[in-house]
Design a protein around this motif. Structure first.
Motif, PDB file in Angstrom:
ATOM      1  N   ALA A  36       0.832  -1.205   0.000  1.00 19.09           N
ATOM      2  CA  ALA A  36       0.000   0.000   0.000  1.00 19.09           C
ATOM      3  C   ALA A  36       0.866   1.254   0.000  1.00 19.09           C
ATOM      4  O   ALA A  36       0.566   2.227  -0.702  1.00 19.09           O
ATOM      5  CB  ALA A  36      -0.932  -0.016   1.200  1.00 19.09           C
ATOM      6  N   ALA A  37       1.948   1.243   0.769  1.00 21.53           N
ATOM      7  CA  ALA A  37       2.838   2.401   0.820  1.00 21.53           C
ATOM      8  C   ALA A  37       3.526   2.622  -0.525  1.00 21.53           C
ATOM      9  O   ALA A  37       3.607   3.758  -1.016  1.00 21.53           O
ATOM     10  CB  ALA A  37       3.873   2.216   1.923  1.00 21.53           C
ATOM     11  N   VAL A  38       3.988   1.544  -1.131  1.00 21.74           N
ATOM     12  CA  VAL A  38       4.657   1.661  -2.439  1.00 21.74           C
ATOM     13  C   VAL A  38       3.673   2.145  -3.490  1.00 21.74           C
ATOM     14  O   VAL A  38       3.998   3.009  -4.317  1.00 21.74           O
ATOM     15  CB  VAL A  38       5.295   0.312  -2.837  1.00 21.74           C
ATOM     16  N   LEU A  39       2.450   1.620  -3.457  1.00 20.03           N
ATOM     17  CA  LEU A  39       1.436   2.053  -4.420  1.00 20.03           C
ATOM     18  C   LEU A  39       1.106   3.533  -4.235  1.00 20.03           C
ATOM     19  O   LEU A  39       0.953   4.272  -5.220  1.00 20.03           O
ATOM     20  CB  LEU A  39       0.175   1.208  -4.263  1.00 20.03           C
ATOM     21  N   GLY A  40       1.027   3.990  -2.992  1.00 14.02           N
ATOM     22  CA  GLY A  40       0.756   5.400  -2.737  1.00 14.02           C
ATOM     23  C   GLY A  40       1.863   6.297  -3.242  1.00 14.02           C
ATOM     24  O   GLY A  40       1.606   7.337  -3.862  1.00 14.02           O
ATOM     25  N   VAL A  41       3.102   5.909  -2.992  1.00 17.78           N
ATOM     26  CA  VAL A  41       4.241   6.717  -3.445  1.00 17.78           C
ATOM     27  C   VAL A  41       4.304   6.761  -4.969  1.00 17.78           C
ATOM     28  O   VAL A  41       4.509   7.822  -5.569  1.00 17.78           O
ATOM     29  CB  VAL A  41       5.557   6.169  -2.849  1.00 17.78           C
ATOM     30  N   LEU A  42       4.093   5.620  -5.615  1.00 19.23           N
ATOM     31  CA  LEU A  42       4.123   5.595  -7.078  1.00 19.23           C
ATOM     32  C   LEU A  42       2.976   6.408  -7.664  1.00 19.23           C
ATOM     33  O   LEU A  42       3.156   7.094  -8.672  1.00 19.23           O
ATOM     34  CB  LEU A  42       4.072   4.155  -7.585  1.00 19.23           C
ATOM     35  N   SER A  43       1.813   6.358  -7.033  1.00 16.09           N
ATOM     36  CA  SER A  43       0.685   7.158  -7.508  1.00 16.09           C
ATOM     37  C   SER A  43       0.993   8.649  -7.406  1.00 16.09           C
ATOM     38  O   SER A  43       0.671   9.419  -8.315  1.00 16.09           O
ATOM     39  CB  SER A  43      -0.571   6.829  -6.710  1.00 16.09           C
ATOM     40  N   LEU A  44       1.601   9.058  -6.301  1.00 15.47           N
ATOM     41  CA  LEU A  44       1.978  10.465  -6.150  1.00 15.47           C
ATOM     42  C   LEU A  44       3.021  10.886  -7.183  1.00 15.47           C
ATOM     43  O   LEU A  44       2.964  11.999  -7.713  1.00 15.47           O
ATOM     44  CB  LEU A  44       2.501  10.724  -4.746  1.00 15.47           C
ATOM     45  N   LEU A  45       3.968  10.006  -7.460  1.00 13.88           N
ATOM     46  CA  LEU A  45       4.978  10.326  -8.467  1.00 13.88           C
ATOM     47  C   LEU A  45       4.356  10.500  -9.842  1.00 13.88           C
ATOM     48  O   LEU A  45       4.706  11.419 -10.584  1.00 13.88           O
ATOM     49  CB  LEU A  45       6.049   9.234  -8.503  1.00 13.88           C
ATOM     50  N   VAL A  46       3.434   9.611 -10.183  1.00 12.39           N
ATOM     51  CA  VAL A  46       2.767   9.723 -11.483  1.00 12.39           C
ATOM     52  C   VAL A  46       1.943  11.003 -11.546  1.00 12.39           C
ATOM     53  O   VAL A  46       1.971  11.723 -12.551  1.00 12.39           O
ATOM     54  CB  VAL A  46       1.894   8.475 -11.747  1.00 12.39           C
ATOM     55  N   LEU A  47       1.225  11.310 -10.470  1.00 13.81           N
ATOM     56  CA  LEU A  47       0.410  12.524 -10.439  1.00 13.81           C
ATOM     57  C   LEU A  47       1.284  13.773 -10.587  1.00 13.81           C
ATOM     58  O   LEU A  47       0.972  14.678 -11.373  1.00 13.81           O
ATOM     59  CB  LEU A  47      -0.384  12.582  -9.145  1.00 13.81           C
TER      60      LEU A  47
END
Length: 90
Positions: A36-47
């Motif tokens: 979940a943490a990795v998915l959140g960080v990657l989502s923020l990077l993409v955004l």
């Protein structure tokens, strides 16, 4: 499987490694938190990447639009400048 393992024992050995109950094993809770943490960080990077690239494209488009407007204004002034008396306040 190769030909040397032919027989009734080979399929039984192959099936023994699989989960026969049909229930999917649950991963430990720690790995879910990490996922979940990795998915959140990657989502923020993409955004952030989309926002920065989109903002850069918008700024470039505005600069090109301003350049085109400036060229049109100067060409109109040049056309009307020869025919009129020329009020040049700005």
């Amino acid at each position: 499987m190769n030909g040397s393992q032919a027989g009734a024992a080979a399929p039984a050995a192959w099936l023994s490694c699989c989960n026969q109950s049909g229930v999917q094993p649950e991963p430990p809770e720690g790995s879910r938190a990490v996922q979940a943490a990795v998915l959140g960080v990657l989502s923020l990077l993409v955004l952030c990447g989309v926002l920065f690239l989109g903002g850069g494209l918008l700024l470039r488009a505005q600069g090109l639009t301003a350049l085109l407007a400036r060229e049109r204004r100067t060409s109109r002034e040049a056309e009307s400048g020869g025919a009129s008396s020329g009020d040049e306040d700005s």
